[in-house]
Design an enzyme around this catalytic site. Structure first.
Site, PDB file in Angstrom:
ATOM      1  N   GLY A   1       0.828  -1.210   0.000  1.00  0.00           N
ATOM      2  CA  GLY A   1       0.000   0.000   0.000  1.00  0.00           C
ATOM      3  C   GLY A   1       0.856   1.251   0.000  1.00  0.00           C
TER       4      GLY A   1
ATOM      5  N   ASP B   1       5.381  -5.683   5.339  1.00  0.00           N
ATOM      6  CA  ASP B   1       5.579  -7.114   5.554  1.00  0.00           C
ATOM      7  C   ASP B   1       5.708  -7.926   4.259  1.00  0.00           C
ATOM      8  OD1 ASP B   1       5.800  -7.265   8.203  1.00  0.00           O
ATOM      9  OD2 ASP B   1       3.680  -7.716   8.598  1.00  0.00           O
TER      10      ASP B   1
ATOM     11  N   THR C   1       4.919   1.351   6.520  1.00  0.00           N
ATOM     12  CA  THR C   1       3.571   0.873   6.784  1.00  0.00           C
ATOM     13  C   THR C   1       2.902   1.838   7.739  1.00  0.00           C
ATOM     14  OG1 THR C   1       2.207  -0.707   7.990  1.00  0.00           O
ATOM     15  CG2 THR C   1       4.509  -0.725   8.539  1.00  0.00           C
TER      16      THR C   1
ATOM     17  N   ASP D   1       0.638   1.054   9.577  1.00  0.00           N
ATOM     18  CA  ASP D   1       0.282   0.270  10.764  1.00  0.00           C
ATOM     19  C   ASP D   1       1.408   0.212  11.796  1.00  0.00           C
ATOM     20  OD1 ASP D   1      -2.113  -0.183   9.579  1.00  0.00           O
ATOM     21  OD2 ASP D   1      -1.807  -2.297   9.167  1.00  0.00           O
TER      22      ASP D   1
ATOM     23  N   ASP E   1       3.753  -1.813  12.277  1.00  0.00           N
ATOM     24  CA  ASP E   1       3.938  -3.114  12.919  1.00  0.00           C
ATOM     25  C   ASP E   1       5.123  -3.921  12.358  1.00  0.00           C
ATOM     26  OD1 ASP E   1       2.821  -3.685  10.492  1.00  0.00           O
ATOM     27  OD2 ASP E   1       1.157  -4.886  11.261  1.00  0.00           O
TER      28      ASP E   1
ATOM     29  N   ARG F   1      -4.631  -3.846  11.279  1.00  0.00           N
ATOM     30  CA  ARG F   1      -5.228  -5.186  11.266  1.00  0.00           C
ATOM     31  C   ARG F   1      -4.642  -6.105  12.327  1.00  0.00           C
ATOM     32  NH1 ARG F   1      -6.994  -6.636   5.075  1.00  0.00           N
ATOM     33  NH2 ARG F   1      -8.129  -4.692   4.843  1.00  0.00           N
TER      34      ARG F   1
END
Lengths: 341, 341, 341, 341
Positions: free
Chosen positions: A10, A103, A125, A127, A129, A171
């Protein structure tokens, strides 16, 4: 030396800062040719590439997205993908490849590295993570956007005596929910790290609205789930392959809270706005530092490593160390979110 | 337990987040009474205080400045100042004091601690030069404002073929200049860490404008100085006590560059806008985490310590370790600023 | 003189500027007592009021929402509502009432005026569809937020080769869609003023993506509808009472476009963020001017009028002239949106 | 048909929206060739031009400045300037010329029109003082930036008990000062329209700080002047040719206020940041509408006219009507600024 460059997964704000740094430093300091591949691994497979020069990177620092394009395609998951990658890299005489991604992209990168290609990765990212680095490109901008949205919703919540649910991305880890929740002064923060107890939420909201407050803001990560054994009235909708669907948990919570408390409840799903637009200074600086560190690592002959922020320093970590790990929100940050509710 | 709270030195965005966290956590978790002093140490000397409750801290997260007020007054530098501080703290039965401030306030705090008062400090300064912590409250917002200003000036520089000088804060360290310079894509970044060579700047600008570019952006920290032995035409103006004056170095550079190159040169002194307005999420989160950590430290009986960000964690460092030190911009960050010029 | 003040309907940014202006000017110039009612007409019916002083309006200019609270309650639609209103106004000795609101509130205001109460109204609505005024409070901020969101989505659309649908507010008129669509450079703008032809949209998108572009942005007002006779695969979901549901048309368009073109299509429903947060200068100025004009009108003995922006001037229009009318987006503005697609 | 296009005078945000509209509409609707001249009239004199296509205007809507470049050069004021203009236009076979600019550019345009060239003008100036139009391109963004700065300074003023002076642009008219002053809640607004009385300012500040307040914000247009007969201690610095110098009036006021009141007083000169960066939606829409209206006017054979906003409509006004006039801030707006101090 010919160095390949791609952005995968993304898009996030700050990618262009990293691209610019690789091109400027690679060309200016080392005299490398930087070969950009279009749309992530897709472009490597298809041989879609072009030499990147200073002309391409003019004025891109404040621009979101990625001027190379990106795609969610992973060569090691499709037949002949890796072979096609190797063929292109050989045909283009690429001596090292800088991969900017999350990832999935990093996993593909380590597969390509196993096949003998020199790889330096840069984590991105929203996120946050990716394991092994304090921060990934895109996270700070996403938190800024989410906080702005919570600020906006705060005034309308207060004017109307409502429960306002804000669903943010995340997520597998609740970084945006926890940080934007603290920054926005949310009353409840729900993350994948801590499965929630809907009965407790019901009690909390009822008590709060009885006691003194006229509104509540609930920030929920899209990957938040109820604790095992929790009885809920509504099921969360999942996608065709069992994947998380944006808006699903937010809508479910809204239905549940309205049924249990009778409070007027609204849900806002932030969605794609979280990943677009002008990057914050932090993401531009992180992208710039990672880009410089990556091309410097290439020049020093490093391989199979990822740039990482560790405190105030940028370091390199072996790709092998980060594979398959998710960096969760630490307990003390979750504790701050709870303490200030 | 009665815990005092004050904010000292220049105001920065994010102070209210720290105040809110101390009050919310102190009252909610520990049942402490939080006594707020007005206008920093001034209010302790004058006995100007009031109990802080949840009512005071409603809606303060997005608000800049400090609801306690602040002043640049240091009790250990005035006759009887420390005695007056001790008298007030005794009269108010203050068992511990949380001091939010920069160098001056922290220095005063360590003097008060020597006199036997339990002190926990929280670092704030837009200059980011407090030693011992990766980041201080206010810095991220200041960098964001400075970067926005450089973005704006970029478009006008480009439209008019000018050299644009942007003077930012930073008397002893060039954190804002280096980071906003990288984020804004400045061609030159001048910091106190690296005395500048005006002849080299002249050559650089002439070469750049001859070669290809039609404009240049120079970001200069107010504390930047020419290298020893550099011959300059203009003297930098200093204040009555030899102190740095806002705008002085910017105007001097403008005069020097115009005389040497003939290029149309303009200077913008950002000044007070750098320290005001809504804090970024990063500063709200840092303030919140530091506030929680400080009141937790008080509850554990800690004293003479400062909250500090170290990588992803908040830790405590002894006040004695940070005294008299300035945290300078590390070489690798300055190198990135240079590499991407 | 005792002057009542209320805000009704949905909250919008800029209400506090109007409240502040009424209080400051009413108290400072005329010595009036301004009596604020809580939560719109609800507070008049319930007798929930308090005198507003300068203390209440400190620092409210940059704050969204309404410090008086608001509700979507209309006294003329409930049994005994108008009687209760009259009873409260008499008991409180209110000589004139300033009502800040949209269609519903203004309609209620004209009913109360018929009953003999002196009324001056101030128009607010992010939809900008109140007839008789060039602009209503809240609209400019909503357009700014929607444009920012489109800017963000633009970069992600471009990076991923997608059709991105952005659903904005506007049930009866497409002001936000048309203006934010122009400002954000949308490829398609769908408004209630111009029922859309889904076949034409299909052809347009296919042609555009075949010709040159890799992405498209479609901005759709929540009240946009297909032209009569258009065959669509999916039905738009409506509420229990046939009312428009946020997100319904966006999701329907997404399904339709994906099925017809096969393009990866995503929808973002901006929702409540459009009505919250810090008002733009334009909304603060409009609120301030309307507030001053309203209290001046009260002082001059005017009644049954609404403040209105006409070009550069603020004027008064009879409430009777605006009743039951919707101000639609003019053709020339829709033409600009089309011309620049 | 070959249509020339130039941007002259100081750059402002929103110029690119107008350029984009002219090119998109001119090419798409009429099949015109749009010939862009570099750096305003300078490029016409020098014959520096290039055909503008859709490629040039991609993604320019959110970008400040002007992609054509600009200069403060006026051909009618230099020997042979007009002849060189006519020679270039003939050589390039330009049939009509669209000029985007402020007073100076528009004046030059009317001179060129007298020489027989078809001219359609578009007004831009952050000062908003072009006569005949409610608003000029750039004004709304400048007000937004100035208001943001006042908001920031507000929190620091309040924290430190200071008089803060903010000097904004506006040499002949005080539009930015009046509007940003209202939007930012300034205590005093000083404009060229109303020469100020320094004795009254002294009394006002002393009274205010004695009565209740701990700080004051004074917004001053760079062209504000003391009323005749006012005795001031300090002279305002003027430029070599008697022109207004940025910062001069701000510094003078600061010196005067400090000497008369003893209050800690600081001055911030906003300067170039007011004219740069991403345009607000209002300026993008205004630029887009003016651009479409201008090329439509060209197609209809109009000449010697300027696009103008009148209420909600875009109209054309004869250039001859606006020559030599300054649009001042109307009394009722100045009255609102005073009423809300």
């Amino acid at each position: 030396m010919r160095v390949g460059l791609l952005t995968g997964g993304g898009d996030v704000p700050g990618l262009n800062a990293a691209i610019r740094a690789v091109v400027k430093r690679g060309e200016g300091e080392y005299g490398h040719s930087i070969i950009g591949f279009r749309n992530g691994w897709r472009g490597v497979v298809d041989g879609a590439s072009e030499p990147m020069t200073r002309q391409h990177i003019r004025n891109v620092l404040p621009v979101g997205g990625t001027l190379l394009g990106t795609a969610r395609y992973h060569p090691h998951k499709s037949d002949g993908g890796l072979d096609a990658v190797m063929a292109t890299l050989e045909a283009e005489r690429i001596e090292a490849l800088i991969c900017i991604g999350g990832d999935g992209t990093l996993h593909a990168a380590s597969k390509v590295a196993e096949a003998g290609i020199r790889i330096v990765a840069i984590p991105k990212t929203i996120d946050n993570d990716v394991w092994g680095t304090d921060q990934s490109i895109g996270f700070d901008t996403a938190v800024t956007i989410a906080t702005e949205a919570i600020d906006r919703i705060h005034t309308t919540a207060e004017s109307h005596n409502r429960v306002m649910i804000v669903e943010v991305m995340g997520r597998h880890a609740g970084w945006i929910a926890a940080t934007a929740g603290i920054a926005g002064g949310a009353e409840l923060v729900l993350t994948p790290e801590e499965p929630f107890d809907i009965d407790r939420i019901e009690r909390f909201l009822k008590h709060r609205h009885r006691a003194h407050a006229s509104f509540s803001i609930v920030v929920v990560a899209e990957g938040a789930v109820p604790a095992e054994g929790t009885a809920m009235h509504y099921e969360t909708q999942v996608g065709k392959f069992g994947e998380i669907v944006a808006g699903a948990i937010g809508e479910r919570l809204k239905a549940e809270i309205e049924q249990r408390t009778g409070f007027d409840t609204r849900v806002t799903v932030l969605g794609h706005v979280q990943r677009g637009g002008t990057p914050t200074p932090t993401d531009r600086i992180l992208g710039s530092r990672f880009g410089v560190a990556a091309i410097d690592a290439v020049a020093r002959g490093e391989s199979n490593v990822m740039t990482a922020l560790r405190g105030e320093r940028v370091e390199l970590v072996p790709l092998s160390e980060i594979a398959g790990k998710v960096k969760h929100v630490p307990d003390d940050l979750l504790a701050v979110a709870r303490a200030l509710a």
